[in-house]
Design an enzyme around this catalytic site. Structure first.
Site, PDB file in Angstrom:
ATOM      1  N   ASP A 152      17.056  16.916  14.495  1.00 28.25           N
ATOM      2  CA  ASP A 152      16.458  17.180  15.798  1.00 28.25           C
ATOM      3  C   ASP A 152      15.688  18.493  15.780  1.00 28.25           C
ATOM      4  O   ASP A 152      15.748  19.238  14.795  1.00 28.25           O
ATOM      5  CB  ASP A 152      17.526  17.176  16.905  1.00 28.25           C
ATOM      6  CG  ASP A 152      18.832  17.834  16.467  1.00 28.25           C
ATOM      7  OD1 ASP A 152      18.810  18.662  15.543  1.00 28.25           O
ATOM      8  OD2 ASP A 152      19.880  17.524  17.058  1.00 28.25           O
ATOM      9  N   ASP A 187      29.888  17.714  24.848  1.00 32.98           N
ATOM     10  CA  ASP A 187      29.715  16.564  25.749  1.00 32.98           C
ATOM     11  C   ASP A 187      29.603  15.245  24.979  1.00 32.98           C
ATOM     12  O   ASP A 187      29.236  14.216  25.546  1.00 32.98           O
ATOM     13  CB  ASP A 187      28.492  16.762  26.656  1.00 32.98           C
ATOM     14  CG  ASP A 187      27.169  16.856  25.866  1.00 32.98           C
ATOM     15  OD1 ASP A 187      27.190  16.707  24.616  1.00 32.98           O
ATOM     16  OD2 ASP A 187      26.126  17.070  26.509  1.00 32.98           O
TER      17      ASP A 187
END
Ligand code: F6R
Length: 261
Positions: A67, A136
């Site tokens: 990413d 998360d």
């Protein structure tokens, strides 16, 4: 999914490095998927040490990062393309241009994302993908609600992820970019072996969901339960919410060493 709980966190790097070393011995042209962040650092340190000892070479290998932040200038130290150079690529012998990442400065972002998918395909796909996990439950930057079939695309980072990553931006959450480009969950699932590292108490809930929770876009890493070859390397703190922790420990202790991971 194999879950390995290691009390000495330095050993995590060693176990993962064993898998990379074995892969490169069998396939010197192997394609590695490279995560940034804190979790894989022990792996990169161990691989750099083994390179120095002449045990492993990357000169025919390729790498693809997971990413990239959108909009960080080319020379920004936290741009993931620069981070992976610093923490790993510049310490070993990858050839020029052998490691690529999504282009967070592209004028045409959808085209850059499509080109990244094509580049991974043309390289023959990822043989071994190194992953961390967000608090998360994100992998790459596939935040909760991500399509379980997604491919490389732009995503908005959650407030939680920006808070978690503010430590790389002098503690200032407002300096953490709001957007990123990330390999999708479908892209990650196409890797032939996934090695995920998680350490520390803050990862315990995400790890519990990853290993023992229902598969759900709310905890994106849970898609890995559908992958045929995933190794999860944990320290005791990250493993503390696992219901079957004792079973995972016993299984690893009695595992024949020739099996590797
Ligand atoms: C980084 C990445 C992220 C991180 C995750 C955990 O390339 O894709 O998914 O792996 O945010 O970060 P650390 O390891 O810093 O806790």
């Amino acid at each position: 999914m194999e879950v390995i709980i290691i009390e000495d966190a330095r050993q995590i790097g060693s176990i993962a490095a064993d898998a990379v070393e074995a892969l490169l011995i069998g396939k010197p042209t192997a394609v590695l998927g490279l995560a940034t962040g804190s979790s894989p650092l022990s792996i990169y340190d161990e691989l750099a040490a083994r390179y120095e000892l002449g045990r492993v070479s990357f000169h025919q290998a390729r790498g693809f990062t997971l990413d990239e932040y959108v909009g960080l200038l080319a020379d920004h130290p936290e741009r993931y393309r620069n981070v992976i150079d610093t923490v790993f690529v510049s310490r070993v012998d990858f050839g020029p241009g052998a490691v690529a990442g999504p282009d967070g400065l592209a004028a045409d972002i959808p085209a850059a994302c499509a080109a990244y998918e094509t580049a991974i395909d043309h390289a023959g796909g990822v043989d071994l993908q190194i992953l961390g996990i967000g608090t998360d439950g994100h992998i790459g930057f596939n935040e909760p609600g991500s399509s379980l079939a997604s491919r490389t695309r732009i995503k908005t980072l959650t407030r939680q992820t920006r808070i978690d990553n503010a430590r790389f931006f002098d503690g200032d959450v407002d300096r953490v970019p709001t957007h990123c480009l990330t390999q999708g969950l479908g892209t990650i699932m196409a890797a032939r072996h996934v090695v995920l590292v998680a350490t520390g108490r803050t990862k315990a809930e995400a790890v519990h969901q990853l290993v023992e929770g229902p598969v759900s876009a709310m905890w994106p890493a849970t898609i890995l339960q559908h992958h045929r070859h995933v190794t999860v390397l944990l320290d005791g703190a990250a493993a503390r919410r696992l219901q079957l922790a004792d079973y995972y420990r016993e299984t690893y202790l009695s595992k024949p060493r020739w099996q590797g991971i």
